[in-house]
Structure formats: C-alpha cells, structure tokens
Motif scaffolding. Structure first.
Motif, PDB file in Angstrom:
ATOM      1  N   SER A  59     -31.488 -27.566 -51.503  1.00  0.00           N
ATOM      2  CA  SER A  59     -32.223 -29.048 -51.601  1.00  0.00           C
ATOM      3  C   SER A  59     -31.825 -29.575 -53.060  1.00  0.00           C
ATOM      4  O   SER A  59     -31.430 -30.768 -53.266  1.00  0.00           O
ATOM      5  CB  SER A  59     -33.578 -29.044 -51.511  1.00  0.00           C
ATOM      6  OG  SER A  59     -34.508 -28.731 -52.383  1.00  0.00           O
ATOM      7  N   LEU A  60     -31.723 -28.805 -53.968  1.00  0.00           N
ATOM      8  CA  LEU A  60     -31.197 -29.057 -55.388  1.00  0.00           C
ATOM      9  C   LEU A  60     -29.873 -29.525 -55.386  1.00  0.00           C
ATOM     10  O   LEU A  60     -29.345 -30.400 -55.950  1.00  0.00           O
ATOM     11  CB  LEU A  60     -31.605 -27.937 -56.349  1.00  0.00           C
ATOM     12  CG  LEU A  60     -32.919 -27.499 -56.813  1.00  0.00           C
ATOM     13  CD1 LEU A  60     -33.207 -26.428 -57.840  1.00  0.00           C
ATOM     14  CD2 LEU A  60     -33.887 -28.665 -56.998  1.00  0.00           C
ATOM     15  N   ALA A  61     -28.940 -28.488 -54.788  1.00  0.00           N
ATOM     16  CA  ALA A  61     -27.678 -28.759 -54.594  1.00  0.00           C
ATOM     17  C   ALA A  61     -27.264 -30.211 -54.032  1.00  0.00           C
ATOM     18  O   ALA A  61     -26.162 -30.610 -53.990  1.00  0.00           O
ATOM     19  CB  ALA A  61     -26.944 -27.602 -53.772  1.00  0.00           C
ATOM     20  N   ASN A  62     -28.278 -30.581 -53.139  1.00  0.00           N
ATOM     21  CA  ASN A  62     -27.968 -31.836 -52.293  1.00  0.00           C
ATOM     22  C   ASN A  62     -28.499 -33.031 -53.355  1.00  0.00           C
ATOM     23  O   ASN A  62     -28.289 -34.360 -52.661  1.00  0.00           O
ATOM     24  CB  ASN A  62     -28.933 -31.973 -51.147  1.00  0.00           C
ATOM     25  CG  ASN A  62     -28.082 -30.987 -50.141  1.00  0.00           C
ATOM     26  OD1 ASN A  62     -26.883 -30.527 -50.084  1.00  0.00           O
ATOM     27  ND2 ASN A  62     -28.888 -30.318 -49.102  1.00  0.00           N
ATOM     28  N   LEU A  63     -28.983 -32.798 -54.341  1.00  0.00           N
ATOM     29  CA  LEU A  63     -29.375 -34.063 -55.327  1.00  0.00           C
ATOM     30  C   LEU A  63     -28.320 -34.907 -55.460  1.00  0.00           C
ATOM     31  O   LEU A  63     -27.325 -34.536 -55.737  1.00  0.00           O
ATOM     32  CB  LEU A  63     -30.225 -33.328 -56.513  1.00  0.00           C
ATOM     33  CG  LEU A  63     -31.424 -32.805 -56.404  1.00  0.00           C
ATOM     34  CD1 LEU A  63     -31.800 -32.124 -57.671  1.00  0.00           C
ATOM     35  CD2 LEU A  63     -32.487 -33.731 -55.902  1.00  0.00           C
ATOM     36  N   LYS A  64     -28.585 -36.228 -55.576  1.00  0.00           N
ATOM     37  CA  LYS A  64     -27.656 -37.040 -55.853  1.00  0.00           C
ATOM     38  C   LYS A  64     -28.159 -38.221 -56.930  1.00  0.00           C
ATOM     39  O   LYS A  64     -29.211 -38.940 -56.883  1.00  0.00           O
ATOM     40  CB  LYS A  64     -27.358 -38.202 -54.535  1.00  0.00           C
ATOM     41  CG  LYS A  64     -26.904 -37.228 -53.368  1.00  0.00           C
ATOM     42  CD  LYS A  64     -26.540 -38.203 -52.318  1.00  0.00           C
ATOM     43  CE  LYS A  64     -26.630 -37.488 -50.757  1.00  0.00           C
ATOM     44  NZ  LYS A  64     -25.375 -36.571 -50.863  1.00  0.00           N
ATOM     45  N   THR A  65     -27.331 -38.137 -58.061  1.00  0.00           N
ATOM     46  CA  THR A  65     -27.829 -38.879 -59.367  1.00  0.00           C
ATOM     47  C   THR A  65     -26.790 -38.959 -60.136  1.00  0.00           C
ATOM     48  O   THR A  65     -25.892 -38.012 -60.280  1.00  0.00           O
ATOM     49  CB  THR A  65     -29.160 -38.249 -59.797  1.00  0.00           C
ATOM     50  OG1 THR A  65     -29.402 -39.094 -61.064  1.00  0.00           O
ATOM     51  CG2 THR A  65     -28.748 -36.768 -60.309  1.00  0.00           C
ATOM     52  N   ILE A  66     -26.535 -39.947 -61.087  1.00  0.00           N
ATOM     53  CA  ILE A  66     -25.658 -40.075 -62.217  1.00  0.00           C
ATOM     54  C   ILE A  66     -26.308 -39.668 -63.247  1.00  0.00           C
ATOM     55  O   ILE A  66     -25.545 -39.499 -64.396  1.00  0.00           O
ATOM     56  CB  ILE A  66     -25.066 -41.406 -62.184  1.00  0.00           C
ATOM     57  CG1 ILE A  66     -26.207 -42.263 -62.742  1.00  0.00           C
ATOM     58  CG2 ILE A  66     -24.529 -42.017 -61.092  1.00  0.00           C
ATOM     59  CD1 ILE A  66     -25.969 -43.657 -63.302  1.00  0.00           C
TER      60      ILE A  66
END
Length: 281
Positions: A59-66
């Motif tokens: 779930s951390l690897a799926n985080l989407k952010t700039i």
C-alpha cells in the motif's frame, strides 16, 4: 481503494512474491533512499506483523504524491519473520530495544527528517492519496498541528464481509459524532493509525513512554498536548486496519496492560508465596 485487492499479500513472505511485485517493492525502497530532503516521514513501528507487513508495504508502494517523503520502520524487538521481510525488501529499519509502542514512535520521531510525521501501523492499508490528503492541509493553514481521520476495519486476509461493511459505516458515524462533541470527546477518540503531525510542534512534547495506567495509550495523550500548540483538522480518507484487541473492562488496550509487560518472574513468585503465607497466618 479496494482492500480486497491486497488479499494475495496476506501472510506471505517476499520469497512468495512474483518477480514483478518483488522488483517493484525493492525498487520502491531504492528510490526512497535517494530522497535527500523529505518533507514527510512515514513512521511504522513493527513488533509482530509478519501476516500483514507485505500488504502494508504494497500500500505504501502504491502511494501517489509529488511530495518527497521517507519511510522508516522502527523494529521494537520484532519477530524474526517481520525483520526478514524488511531486510529482504531493503526497507529502512531503525531499532528501539526498549519495549513499547510509545518508545518506538519516539525513536521514529527522533530519526525522522520530514517536517510532517505520519503515524503509521503495519497492519494497515492506506489510500493511494493518503499523503496528499493528510499533509497538504498543513501548507494551507499555518496554525495546523494535527490532521486525523477514522480508519475502517477488515476481516482476516484483507477481506471485507457485508457484516464488516455495516460495522464500518456505523463506526464512522459513531466517531464523527464523538469528534463533533468538543475537546474531551475528540481527544479520546483520535487514533494514531490516522495521524499526521507537525514535527516542530511534536518534538518539544514527545511521546508519553510511561503509560501503564493510562487508558487509550499514546493517541489521546499526544492529542491532548498538541491541542495547546495549534489547531486540528479532520480529513476523510480511506484507511483499513485490523480490529483492535479486546479490552478488559476498565482496563487500557492489552499492549498497555501491566500483565503484558515483561516482569521479573522469580520476584512475582516470591510475592505470591508471601501472600499465601500471610493468608495462612
């Protein structure tokens, strides 16, 4: 976010991942190592987490952010299997041998480089946009010191039964009602699994490390201290976590109960013998 999509990762080790997933997770941690100035620090204490840890990491690897961030796992006398998972995937791990969730969170705070600390749990699955939802408000409101949310629960193996879906709806209604009732109620119902905190406000306070007699553990105590530093904001975001352990009537959660603290057994036996002799007299 579908919690059920993480079911294949429940209870497995990195060796059981397919090549694509294994490479994705190891590359994820390699990329995190190259972040020189993280704005956010995700801190996850680890004790006994072998069944849910791979799913949590996915779930951390799926985080989407700039927003640049770092991930820190604080092993707090973790079991061999949990440690092996972190080592095989190349995660950043720091050790805190002094047992206790607040000791682990304090260690994470001390080594974190980010301006914002996200308090994470290894049995929890986070929304892909979790960082944006929880952290961006700090850049809109100067006096903000804490964002928080309400987690949902999942069944075993990251499943979601109809009964659990209903329970989650009722839980969200209950927590929203409690958090709308004012200071005392809100403080008692803020949970560490969904907290983002301004580091500058948290450092002078730190985590309470002597909580043997405190009901609710670190969450409410920390929120109570932070209340004197600035304002709070509730953030609606999807977070799924394991059901908490059962509580004894009138007692804190099990990891705060004195009976769960390592003690000197011979000394306990001596006290027990003395009590028996005293009753006999």
């Amino acid at each position: 976010m579908k919690i059920t999509s993480y079911q294949p990762f429940f209870g497995i080790s990195p060796k059981q991942l397919n090549d694509e997933d294994f490479n994705r997770l190891t590359t994820y941690f390699q990329l995190l190592d190259s972040v020189e100035k993280p704005v956010v620090s995700l801190v996850t204490p680890v004790y006994r987490a072998k069944e849910t840890l791979v799913g949590h990491i996915c779930s951390l690897a799926n985080l989407k952010t700039i927003i640049p961030y770092e991930v820190i796992f604080v092993e707090n006398n973790a079991d061999t299997e949990s440690l092996s998972i972190l080592q095989q995937l190349g995660a950043k791990v720091v050790s805190q041998p002094e047992q206790g969730i607040t000791h682990a969170r304090q260690k994470g705070l001390e080594v974190a480089r980010g301006q914002i600390i996200c308090s994470m749990d290894p049995d929890t699955i986070y929304d892909p946009y979790y960082i944006d939802h929880m952290v961006l408000p700090f850049f809109e409101e100067e006096d903000l010191v804490l964002t928080y949310s309400v987690s949902k629960s999942y069944d075993a193996d990251f499943q979601l039964s109809r009964k659990m879906k209903l329970r989650n709806k009722l839980k969200e209604m209950y927590f929203r009602m409690k958090m709308a009732k004012g200071f005392t109620s809100r403080i008692k119902h803020i949970r560490a699994v969904c907290m983002a905190i301004k580091k500058d406000a948290l450092l002078p306070i730190g985590y309470e490390t002597d909580l043997r007699a405190v009901s609710g553990c670190d969450d409410g105590m920390l929120a109570m201290h932070l209340h004197t530093k600035g304002i709070f904001q509730y953030v609606p975001v999807d977070v799924y976590t394991a059901l908490p352990p059962k509580r004894e009537p009138g007692k804190p959660f099990p990891f705060c109960n004195e009976r769960f603290i390592n003690t000197n057994t011979p000394l306990e036996d001596t006290y027990h013998s003395l009590e028996i002799e005293k009753i006999g007299q």
